[in-house]
Write a protein that holds these residues in place. Structure first.
Motif, PDB file in Angstrom:
ATOM      1  N   THR A 142       0.833  -1.210   0.000  1.00  0.00           N
ATOM      2  CA  THR A 142       0.000   0.000   0.000  1.00  0.00           C
ATOM      3  C   THR A 142       0.861   1.252   0.000  1.00  0.00           C
ATOM      4  N   THR A 143       1.958   1.201   0.750  1.00  0.00           N
ATOM      5  CA  THR A 143       2.785   2.379   1.000  1.00  0.00           C
ATOM      6  C   THR A 143       3.998   2.454   0.088  1.00  0.00           C
ATOM      7  N   HIS A 194      -6.571  -2.712   1.554  1.00  0.00           N
ATOM      8  CA  HIS A 194      -5.850  -1.634   0.875  1.00  0.00           C
ATOM      9  C   HIS A 194      -4.582  -2.134   0.202  1.00  0.00           C
ATOM     10  N   VAL A 195      -3.938  -3.141   0.762  1.00  0.00           N
ATOM     11  CA  VAL A 195      -2.815  -3.770   0.064  1.00  0.00           C
ATOM     12  C   VAL A 195      -3.314  -4.279  -1.289  1.00  0.00           C
ATOM     13  N   THR A 197      -5.901  -3.298  -2.949  1.00  0.00           N
ATOM     14  CA  THR A 197      -6.300  -2.188  -3.825  1.00  0.00           C
ATOM     15  C   THR A 197      -5.126  -1.798  -4.709  1.00  0.00           C
ATOM     16  N   VAL A 198      -3.924  -1.839  -4.158  1.00  0.00           N
ATOM     17  CA  VAL A 198      -2.723  -1.516  -4.936  1.00  0.00           C
ATOM     18  C   VAL A 198      -2.248  -2.720  -5.738  1.00  0.00           C
TER      19      VAL A 198
ATOM     20  N   CYS B   2      -2.057   0.796   7.043  1.00  0.00           N
ATOM     21  CA  CYS B   2      -2.809   0.641   5.804  1.00  0.00           C
ATOM     22  C   CYS B   2      -4.102   1.430   5.906  1.00  0.00           C
ATOM     23  N   GLY B   4      -6.649   3.854   5.110  1.00  0.00           N
ATOM     24  CA  GLY B   4      -7.006   4.602   3.923  1.00  0.00           C
ATOM     25  C   GLY B   4      -8.337   5.263   4.194  1.00  0.00           C
ATOM     26  N   HIS B  49      -4.125   7.298   1.215  1.00  0.00           N
ATOM     27  CA  HIS B  49      -3.175   6.662   2.141  1.00  0.00           C
ATOM     28  C   HIS B  49      -1.833   7.359   1.984  1.00  0.00           C
ATOM     29  N   ILE B  54      -5.122   6.006  -3.677  1.00  0.00           N
ATOM     30  CA  ILE B  54      -4.724   4.689  -4.177  1.00  0.00           C
ATOM     31  C   ILE B  54      -5.754   4.087  -5.128  1.00  0.00           C
TER      32      ILE B  54
END
Lengths: 368, 77
Positions: A142-143, A194-195, A197-198, B2, B4, B49, B54
């Motif tokens: 995600t980051t 969210h991980v 999502t990327v 994480c 978001g 995020h 994202i």
């Protein structure tokens, strides 16, 4: 539509909990990967409302918790150098290294600055040309794209005093490591929304197939968590092992192409040590050869760092879902958020901090 | 980490070769990098995020997720 309150709606969550209760017929042991999901399960009290057949074990998806103590010691060593401004996300500051943490280094006079985005660290580099600015790049997929953008911009714009202490991690290899460890009893996973999502979730399909384990990509709000669990338990009850997506409003199978392209440009995959889990092959992002001149581990030399962990800390067992925080002999006594022995007690997403904060009395029954 | 947060894009501009935006989270506005959502436009909601969007939020899918649970509420009445 604000996309938050609606997913916290009481009647909907309760109705979904009811379907979960109705579909479960035997015990299941499942893991939510992401620390943010752990935190929200406990904060909302949902963990206490689940059918008793479902045992929820908490996963290692807390990047602050799993960043290796060696890298934290290196960040500390860098922050102590007078020419360095060490930039970090705020929740890393109180994570214990072998002897100190970044916050105590700051108290001693080291320059440690909290940033919200890696681009902020780049701005600090531009504003302080005589200093060497190091960004401590932690976080999962995600980051990592945000760090990648900062690195790319530094190179493109010739900002020569910016470099990266790379600590990014990939989630799927950790799931493999958990599933391959002897005695692993996890039967299904809630994958981090969210991980995915990327990164997309193709890598999770490989895992689901290989280990015959269902995986549901899940969001973070109460409705998401219960719905994700319902989808997972339904699969377990029918004997399926597919990847399903509960978080369809944000995550897709392919993920975010622009972010993935940036990751491929700036990073290579490398082996990395996870705090509490050990070395996991191909589980980290390090700078690819074209960007090696921005690698803090090459720009600076590190001498005499002997890294060690506090003896009583069972963070590794907590992160693997084998122990719950209240089962630790130091929980709430020697180890508290104010004076943590390990990372999961410090991090806002750490399981130990979540248990300590959200009604530790509720979990007394897990004490041996 | 994480974490978001969903927010609404209010304005978009280019700065230093990067696509930036002003995003509203309830009553708060933040500057967000929109380089990873090249097709997003003002009025779209994005997940933010570490200072970047994202992805855009798919409104239809959001409604479908809520409706699935909403149907359960109706059934149980």
């Amino acid at each position: 539509m604000k996309y938050l309150d609606e997913f916290r709606d009481g009647p909907r969550v309760r109705a979904q909990l009811q379907t979960l209760r109705e579909c479960v017929s035997r015990p299941w042991r499942v893991m939510e990967i992401c620390g943010g999901q752990t935190h929200n399960f406990l904060k909302s009290g949902l963990d206490g409302l689940l059918p008793k057949e479902i045992v929820l074990v908490h996963g290692p998806g807390c990047p602050v918790c799993v960043t290796s103590v060696e890298l934290i010691d290196k960040a500390i060593a860098l922050a102590r150098r007078p020419e360095v401004i060490l930039c970090s996300f705020g929740d890393m500051l109180r994570v214990p290294g072998s002897q100190a943490d970044l916050l105590s280094v700051r108290a001693e006079g080291g320059e440690v600055r909290i940033v919200y985005s890696p681009l902020d660290a780049l701005k600090i580099a531009e504003a302080n040309p005589p200093r060497k600015v190091v960004f401590f790049g932690i976080g999962f997929e995600t980051t990592a794209p945000m760090t990648a953008m900062a690195v790319l911009q530094a190179k493109k714009r010739g900002i020569g005093n910016f470099c990266l202490l790379a600590a990014h991690l990939l989630v799927p290899p950790a799931i493999e490591a958990l599933l391959s460890s002897p005695g692993c009893q996890i039967q299904g996973f809630l994958a981090p929304g969210h991980v995915c999502t990327v990164s997309g979730y193709e890598a999770y399909e490989v895992i689901a197939e290989k280990w015959r384990t269902p995986i549901v990509v899940t969001g973070f709000e109460p409705l998401d968590l219960v719905q994700g669990l319902y989808m997972l338990v339904s699969q377990l009850e029918e004997g399926s092992h597919r990847v399903e997506n509960q978080y369809r409003r944000a995550a897709t199978r392919a993920g975010n192409p622009a972010a993935k392209a940036m990751l491929a440009e700036v990073f290579s995959v490398c082996d990395r040590k996870w705090r509490g889990l050990g070395l996991i092959p191909s589980s980290g992002y390090c700078l690819s050869p074209e960007y090696a001149d921005l690698d803090a581990e090459k720009v600076f030399s590190f001498e005499g760092i002997a890294s060690a962990e506090a003896e009583e800390c069972i963070a590794g067992l907590v992160l693997q879902g084998q122990k719950k925080p209240p089962e630790c002999s130091a929980f709430g006594s020697k180890c508290t958020p104010e004076h943590p022995l390990g990372a999961p007690m410090v991090s806002s997403e750490g399981a130990c901090a979540a248990y300590h904060r959200f009604s530790p009395q509720r979990h007394q029954d897990t004490k041996p | 980490m994480c974490l978001g947060i969903p927010g609404e894009i209010v304005e978009i501009w280019e700065e230093g070769g990067l696509r930036n935006g002003k995003v509203r989270f309830g009553g708060i506005f933040r500057e967000v990098c929109l380089s990873y959502v090249p097709e997003a436009k003002p009025g779209d909601y994005v997940i933010v995020h570490a200072g970047f969007a994202i992805n855009t939020i798919d409104e239809e899918e959001a409604k479908a997720t809520l409706a699935a649970a909403g149907d359960l509420v109706d059934e149980m009445r």
